[in-house]
Design a protein around this motif. Sequence first.
Motif, PDB file in Angstrom:
ATOM      1  N   ARG A   1      -0.501  -1.615   5.822  1.00  9.87           N
ATOM      2  CA  ARG A   1      -1.393  -0.895   5.242  1.00  9.87           C
ATOM      3  C   ARG A   1      -2.962  -0.735   5.762  1.00  9.87           C
ATOM      4  O   ARG A   1      -3.438   0.485   5.713  1.00  9.87           O
ATOM      5  CB  ARG A   1      -1.368  -1.230   3.631  1.00  9.87           C
ATOM      6  CG  ARG A   1      -2.245  -0.170   2.702  1.00  9.87           C
ATOM      7  CD  ARG A   1      -2.290  -0.572   1.276  1.00  9.87           C
ATOM      8  NE  ARG A   1      -0.957  -0.460   0.816  1.00  9.87           N
ATOM      9  CZ  ARG A   1      -0.768   1.043   0.287  1.00  9.87           C
ATOM     10  NH1 ARG A   1      -1.413   2.066   0.326  1.00  9.87           N
ATOM     11  NH2 ARG A   1       0.342   1.281  -0.335  1.00  9.87           N
TER      12      ARG A   1
ATOM     13  N   HIS B   1      -0.397  -7.482   3.595  1.00 11.47           N
ATOM     14  CA  HIS B   1      -0.787  -5.976   3.589  1.00 11.47           C
ATOM     15  C   HIS B   1      -1.249  -5.434   5.068  1.00 11.47           C
ATOM     16  O   HIS B   1      -1.724  -4.212   4.823  1.00 11.47           O
ATOM     17  CB  HIS B   1      -1.732  -5.634   2.488  1.00 11.47           C
ATOM     18  CG  HIS B   1      -1.112  -5.922   0.955  1.00 11.47           C
ATOM     19  ND1 HIS B   1      -0.248  -5.434   0.531  1.00 11.47           N
ATOM     20  CD2 HIS B   1      -1.791  -6.768   0.443  1.00 11.47           C
ATOM     21  CE1 HIS B   1       0.074  -6.099  -0.800  1.00 11.47           C
ATOM     22  NE2 HIS B   1      -0.984  -7.082  -0.731  1.00 11.47           N
TER      23      HIS B   1
ATOM     24  N   LEU C   1      -0.094  -1.534  -3.904  1.00  7.35           N
ATOM     25  CA  LEU C   1       0.011  -2.896  -3.405  1.00  7.35           C
ATOM     26  C   LEU C   1       1.443  -3.569  -3.912  1.00  7.35           C
ATOM     27  O   LEU C   1       1.730  -4.709  -3.337  1.00  7.35           O
ATOM     28  CB  LEU C   1      -1.145  -3.594  -3.542  1.00  7.35           C
ATOM     29  CG  LEU C   1      -2.376  -2.993  -2.900  1.00  7.35           C
ATOM     30  CD1 LEU C   1      -3.369  -4.109  -2.869  1.00  7.35           C
ATOM     31  CD2 LEU C   1      -2.162  -2.379  -1.484  1.00  7.35           C
TER      32      LEU C   1
END
Length: 516
Positions: free
Chosen positions: A471, A468, A332
């Motif tokens: 993702r 994020h 991350l």
Amino acid sequence: MTILIPILGDQLSHGLASLQSVAKDDAVVLLMEVADETTYVRHHKRKIALILSAMRHFADELRADGWTVDYVELDDPANSGSFTGEVARAVERHRPISIRIVESGEWRVKTMIDGWAERFGLAVDIRPDDRFVCGILEFQTWAQSRNDLVMEYFYRDMRRKTGLLMTAEGKPEGGQWNFDADNRAPPRGGLNYPQPLHFAPDACTTAVMELVAARFAGHFGRLDQFGLPVTAAQAREALAHFVRTALPDFGTYQDALVTGQDWLYHSWLSPALNLGLLTALDVAQAAADAYAAGTVPLNAAEGFIRQVIGWREYVRGYYWLEMPDAASANALDATRPLPDFYWTGKTEMLCLAEAVRNTHDNGYAHHIQRLMVLGNFAMLAGVRPQDVADWFLVVYADAYEWVELPNVIGMSQHADGGRLATKPYAGGGAYINRMSDHCRRCRYDVKQKTGPDACPFNALYWDFLVRHERRFRRNRRMTTMYANWDRMTPAVREAYRSSAAAFLETLVPAEPGWAR
């Protein structure tokens, strides 16, 4: 014709593989207290005291059992400070024909042992650690036969292998493998939380505590009121006490958080288990026997056994499968330094303050404090995962890299990109409010979503998901979260992002050099 048998500080088991099939008259057992192991990270004072006391007691038991023991104390002026250095000195003293040792639990120690044969010109017999239910090669074979690692399927195989909570027909007791849905009750008033069994320090432990207090005064944590089991006999007493007093309600309330209650129904047997004073089968069998006797409900016995022969064995296998790359994983791209309050506890977020206080005072916090409070906050805030892993290794008395690193890098921080856990363990204030009494005592208002008085977890949660999004949006387990985000107005979304940014600006980084 002497065989040198080094025993490491987390291998304090009389049934250790290296002690089997050898005549006591032909062996010297070497136990080493070395400076490198006390300071490769700045361990909690209580952890250092636990390991040194347990080692000294174990050495006394071996001598009483007829073994020749070469014991090197930490304050021996000739102490080299390292495992390899002490094995070298022992080779000079005893002139052994070979070295026999059980495989290390940690990668960095394995690399040391792997060099001993060449360095000493001796055969080094490295034996598998059969105190675990699943061997390292067995786990690797299991993992290679699957596209994805799923702990639940591994756990079922371990149940079949051990026969724990299995019927004569080879079916799981109660008709299902997992009773986790019954193990998520929030705390309620009037519960009687039993305390783990406390053992008053004897002369040996007292001497160790004095050594630790003098030599490691600057390390994190409290040393007073030390009461952990330091022998196998004490550990068995602690296990029996837990099964009798706490296990019946462990399952139902294992995820609860209560202000001022450090243990609730948790066992605090992991330090003894990870030292080798108990084995996984010792502990799991005791829970299964209590269920069979009708003194413990199935959801409690199953939930506890799953942690011991399921998750604990699974993360060990994962560690050896993924190392050394797992130690540097950062999928991350988290770069924020660890906040200072992880050391001081000085935060107005009561859930975090309580978890740090418990950690400081006891070298302990239960799994929800570790995962959904301390770990969750670090992940949402974008803290560098190696900082988080170092902190966990420093502060907990049961922390060894093989168990701590997968839990932090894989489960807590999702830094392995989903290899261990299929989705990040992210949660906002609503989860903590549901599972604890912290929120009604906190300076922040969990019902407010944004602004300076809102629970910071609320804005940090949505900010994390947005940061994020590329993702996680396609993760089928996170579809609902992103659907909720999509329904928000632009103004609400901006309020979340702004509130998160404002809060993150207030975080003070920990001083450099805090771990090593």
